[in-house]
Design a protein around this motif. Structure first.
Motif, PDB file in Angstrom:
ATOM      1  N   TRP B  35       0.849  -1.175   0.000  1.00  0.00           N
ATOM      2  CA  TRP B  35       0.000   0.000   0.000  1.00  0.00           C
ATOM      3  C   TRP B  35       0.894   1.237   0.000  1.00  0.00           C
ATOM      4  CZ3 TRP B  35      -5.040   0.966  -0.751  1.00  0.00           C
ATOM      5  CH2 TRP B  35      -5.956  -0.089  -0.630  1.00  0.00           C
ATOM      6  N   TYR B  36       0.576   2.144  -0.933  1.00  0.00           N
ATOM      7  CA  TYR B  36       1.265   3.431  -1.018  1.00  0.00           C
ATOM      8  C   TYR B  36       0.237   4.538  -0.813  1.00  0.00           C
ATOM      9  CZ  TYR B  36       5.641   1.569  -2.985  1.00  0.00           C
ATOM     10  OH  TYR B  36       6.834   0.918  -3.177  1.00  0.00           O
ATOM     11  N   VAL B  37       0.703   5.672  -0.273  1.00  0.00           N
ATOM     12  CA  VAL B  37      -0.157   6.836  -0.108  1.00  0.00           C
ATOM     13  C   VAL B  37       0.433   8.000  -0.885  1.00  0.00           C
ATOM     14  CG1 VAL B  37       0.979   7.536   2.056  1.00  0.00           C
ATOM     15  CG2 VAL B  37      -1.316   8.367   1.541  1.00  0.00           C
ATOM     16  N   GLN B  38      -0.451   8.756  -1.539  1.00  0.00           N
ATOM     17  CA  GLN B  38      -0.017   9.929  -2.303  1.00  0.00           C
ATOM     18  C   GLN B  38      -0.763  11.154  -1.779  1.00  0.00           C
ATOM     19  OE1 GLN B  38      -0.979   9.900  -6.522  1.00  0.00           O
ATOM     20  NE2 GLN B  38       0.600  11.407  -6.994  1.00  0.00           N
ATOM     21  N   GLY B  43       4.842  12.754  -4.258  1.00  0.00           N
ATOM     22  CA  GLY B  43       5.032  11.407  -4.767  1.00  0.00           C
ATOM     23  C   GLY B  43       4.403  10.378  -3.846  1.00  0.00           C
ATOM     24  N   LEU B  44       4.529   9.130  -4.215  1.00  0.00           N
ATOM     25  CA  LEU B  44       3.940   8.059  -3.409  1.00  0.00           C
ATOM     26  C   LEU B  44       4.892   7.660  -2.293  1.00  0.00           C
ATOM     27  CD1 LEU B  44       2.623   7.818  -6.345  1.00  0.00           C
ATOM     28  CD2 LEU B  44       2.008   5.517  -5.608  1.00  0.00           C
ATOM     29  N   GLN B  45       4.298   7.354  -1.143  1.00  0.00           N
ATOM     30  CA  GLN B  45       5.080   6.925   0.010  1.00  0.00           C
ATOM     31  C   GLN B  45       4.591   5.540   0.427  1.00  0.00           C
ATOM     32  OE1 GLN B  45       4.391   9.196   3.617  1.00  0.00           O
ATOM     33  NE2 GLN B  45       6.314   8.529   4.520  1.00  0.00           N
ATOM     34  N   LEU B  46       5.518   4.645   0.708  1.00  0.00           N
ATOM     35  CA  LEU B  46       5.141   3.304   1.128  1.00  0.00           C
ATOM     36  C   LEU B  46       4.547   3.330   2.529  1.00  0.00           C
ATOM     37  CD1 LEU B  46       5.321   0.199   0.479  1.00  0.00           C
ATOM     38  CD2 LEU B  46       7.440   0.229   1.809  1.00  0.00           C
ATOM     39  N   LEU B  47       3.340   2.745   2.678  1.00  0.00           N
ATOM     40  CA  LEU B  47       2.716   2.611   3.996  1.00  0.00           C
ATOM     41  C   LEU B  47       3.094   1.287   4.640  1.00  0.00           C
ATOM     42  CD1 LEU B  47      -0.973   3.804   3.474  1.00  0.00           C
ATOM     43  CD2 LEU B  47       0.773   4.903   4.887  1.00  0.00           C
ATOM     44  N   LEU B  48       3.008   0.219   3.868  1.00  0.00           N
ATOM     45  CA  LEU B  48       3.326  -1.104   4.384  1.00  0.00           C
ATOM     46  C   LEU B  48       3.415  -2.091   3.224  1.00  0.00           C
ATOM     47  CD1 LEU B  48       0.322  -2.438   4.042  1.00  0.00           C
ATOM     48  CD2 LEU B  48      -0.083  -1.419   6.272  1.00  0.00           C
ATOM     49  N   GLU B  68      -5.650 -11.742   2.960  1.00  0.00           N
ATOM     50  CA  GLU B  68      -6.575 -12.877   3.051  1.00  0.00           C
ATOM     51  C   GLU B  68      -6.531 -13.631   1.733  1.00  0.00           C
ATOM     52  OE1 GLU B  68     -10.344 -12.521   5.266  1.00  0.00           O
ATOM     53  OE2 GLU B  68      -9.941 -10.376   5.298  1.00  0.00           O
ATOM     54  N   ARG B  69      -5.840 -14.763   1.766  1.00  0.00           N
ATOM     55  CA  ARG B  69      -5.633 -15.534   0.537  1.00  0.00           C
ATOM     56  C   ARG B  69      -6.964 -15.996  -0.058  1.00  0.00           C
ATOM     57  NH1 ARG B  69      -1.062 -18.343  -0.754  1.00  0.00           N
ATOM     58  NH2 ARG B  69      -0.372 -18.205   1.417  1.00  0.00           N
ATOM     59  N   SER B  70      -7.885 -16.414   0.805  1.00  0.00           N
ATOM     60  CA  SER B  70      -9.158 -16.964   0.307  1.00  0.00           C
ATOM     61  C   SER B  70      -9.988 -15.909  -0.422  1.00  0.00           C
ATOM     62  CB  SER B  70      -9.972 -17.540   1.469  1.00  0.00           C
ATOM     63  OG  SER B  70     -10.268 -16.519   2.400  1.00  0.00           O
ATOM     64  N   GLN B  71      -9.777 -14.653  -0.042  1.00  0.00           N
ATOM     65  CA  GLN B  71     -10.515 -13.553  -0.668  1.00  0.00           C
ATOM     66  C   GLN B  71      -9.697 -12.838  -1.733  1.00  0.00           C
ATOM     67  OE1 GLN B  71     -13.711 -12.875   0.316  1.00  0.00           O
ATOM     68  NE2 GLN B  71     -13.513 -14.640   1.678  1.00  0.00           N
ATOM     69  N   SER B  72      -8.435 -13.235  -1.904  1.00  0.00           N
ATOM     70  CA  SER B  72      -7.510 -12.503  -2.787  1.00  0.00           C
ATOM     71  C   SER B  72      -7.557 -11.017  -2.473  1.00  0.00           C
ATOM     72  CB  SER B  72      -7.870 -12.733  -4.267  1.00  0.00           C
ATOM     73  OG  SER B  72      -7.720 -14.082  -4.605  1.00  0.00           O
ATOM     74  N   SER B  73      -7.460 -10.732  -1.171  1.00  0.00           N
ATOM     75  CA  SER B  73      -7.591  -9.329  -0.765  1.00  0.00           C
ATOM     76  C   SER B  73      -6.449  -8.909   0.143  1.00  0.00           C
ATOM     77  CB  SER B  73      -8.925  -9.112  -0.050  1.00  0.00           C
ATOM     78  OG  SER B  73      -8.925  -9.753   1.217  1.00  0.00           O
ATOM     79  N   PHE B  74      -6.258  -7.615   0.173  1.00  0.00           N
ATOM     80  CA  PHE B  74      -5.229  -7.011   1.042  1.00  0.00           C
ATOM     81  C   PHE B  74      -5.777  -5.649   1.436  1.00  0.00           C
ATOM     82  CE2 PHE B  74      -1.268  -6.779   3.014  1.00  0.00           C
ATOM     83  CZ  PHE B  74      -0.512  -5.687   2.618  1.00  0.00           C
ATOM     84  N   ASN B  75      -6.721  -5.660   2.378  1.00  0.00           N
ATOM     85  CA  ASN B  75      -7.432  -4.441   2.758  1.00  0.00           C
ATOM     86  C   ASN B  75      -6.647  -3.639   3.779  1.00  0.00           C
ATOM     87  OD1 ASN B  75      -9.430  -5.287   1.020  1.00  0.00           O
ATOM     88  ND2 ASN B  75     -10.739  -6.090   2.654  1.00  0.00           N
ATOM     89  N   LEU B  76      -6.704  -2.354   3.622  1.00  0.00           N
ATOM     90  CA  LEU B  76      -5.981  -1.418   4.495  1.00  0.00           C
ATOM     91  C   LEU B  76      -6.946  -0.892   5.545  1.00  0.00           C
ATOM     92  CD1 LEU B  76      -3.247   0.236   4.794  1.00  0.00           C
ATOM     93  CD2 LEU B  76      -4.413   2.022   3.490  1.00  0.00           C
TER      94      LEU B  76
END
Lengths: 113, 114
Positions: B35-38, B43-48, B68-76
């Motif tokens: 996850w990046y934040v702008q 410019g973009l900064q890495l969050l994690l 969450e592999r089962s959901q193919s998700s990476f929610n922030l």
């Protein structure tokens, strides 16, 4: 001290002109990149260089020519500018090729009239 | 083709409220996730980032994300949003550790009301 600096920050020019954007990083990183962000904020990689050597060239028109005089600099030259080239161009660097964690510059907004 | 989807183009929250920004990816194996934040004009900064191990990763500015592999998700997520969190947030995927190529989502703009 700015880690990744790009110049100019803003660039307004006419169709058909040639322009350059410069990028410098003072992080000692080996790899540098150019990304293009379009009007819908979509970011796409254009090029990457590792130690002055071209690693990635993402089917970018050959009007775009990156040049890396040394590993701290990666410049982007664009010939015969077109309206569709209007975008924000971001330079980035990473410690090594494949390291994935990028440090971005603040961007250069190019407007082609 | 591999892709990253951020379903929410624009989210508005009140200061102090909790936040969740969604990210889904399309890829057969486990990707490397970022996850990046702008912030405006920046410019973009890495969050994690997530490479392996514990699926809940902590980042800067009080953000965390869960793979969450089962959901193919990476929610922030963030439990309590501050006005300074107003920015554009980008999820990104690298298909292997050895690739230079990040595939970005189209971003979610976060607006914070006092």
């Amino acid at each position: 001290d700015t880690a990744v600096s790009q110049t100019p920050k803003y660039l307004v020019t006419q169709m058909g002109n040639d322009k350059s954007i410069k990028c410098e990083q003072n992080l000692g990183h080996d790899t540098m990149y150019w990304y293009k962000q379009d009007s819908k904020k979509f970011l796409k990689i254009m090029f990457s260089y590792n130690n002055k050597e071209l690693i990635i060239n993402e089917t970018v028109p050959n009007r775009f020519s990156p040049k890396s005089p040394d590993k701290a600099h990666l410049n982007l030259h664009i010939n015969s500018l077109e309206l569709g080239d209007s975008a924000v161009y971001f330079c980035a660097s990473s410690q090594a090729a494949g390291a994935n964690v990028l440090t971005f510059g603040a961007g250069s907004r190019l407007t082609v009239l | 083709a591999q892709s990253v989807t951020q379903p929410d183009i624009h989210i508005t929250v009140s200061e102090g409220a909790s936040l969740e920004l969604r990210c889904n990816y399309s890829y057969g194996a486990t990707p490397y996730l970022f996850w990046y934040v702008q912030s405006p004009g920046q410019g973009l900064q890495l969050l994690l980032k997530y490479f392996s191990g514990d699926t809940l990763v902590q980042g800067i500015k009080g953000f965390e994300a869960e793979f969450e592999r089962s959901q193919s998700s990476f929610n922030l997520r963030k439990p309590s949003v501050h006005w300074s969190d107003a920015a554009e947030y980008f999820c990104a995927v690298a298909l292997s550790y050895n690739t230079d190529k990040l595939i970005f989502g189209t971003g979610t703009r976060l607006q914070v009301f006092p």
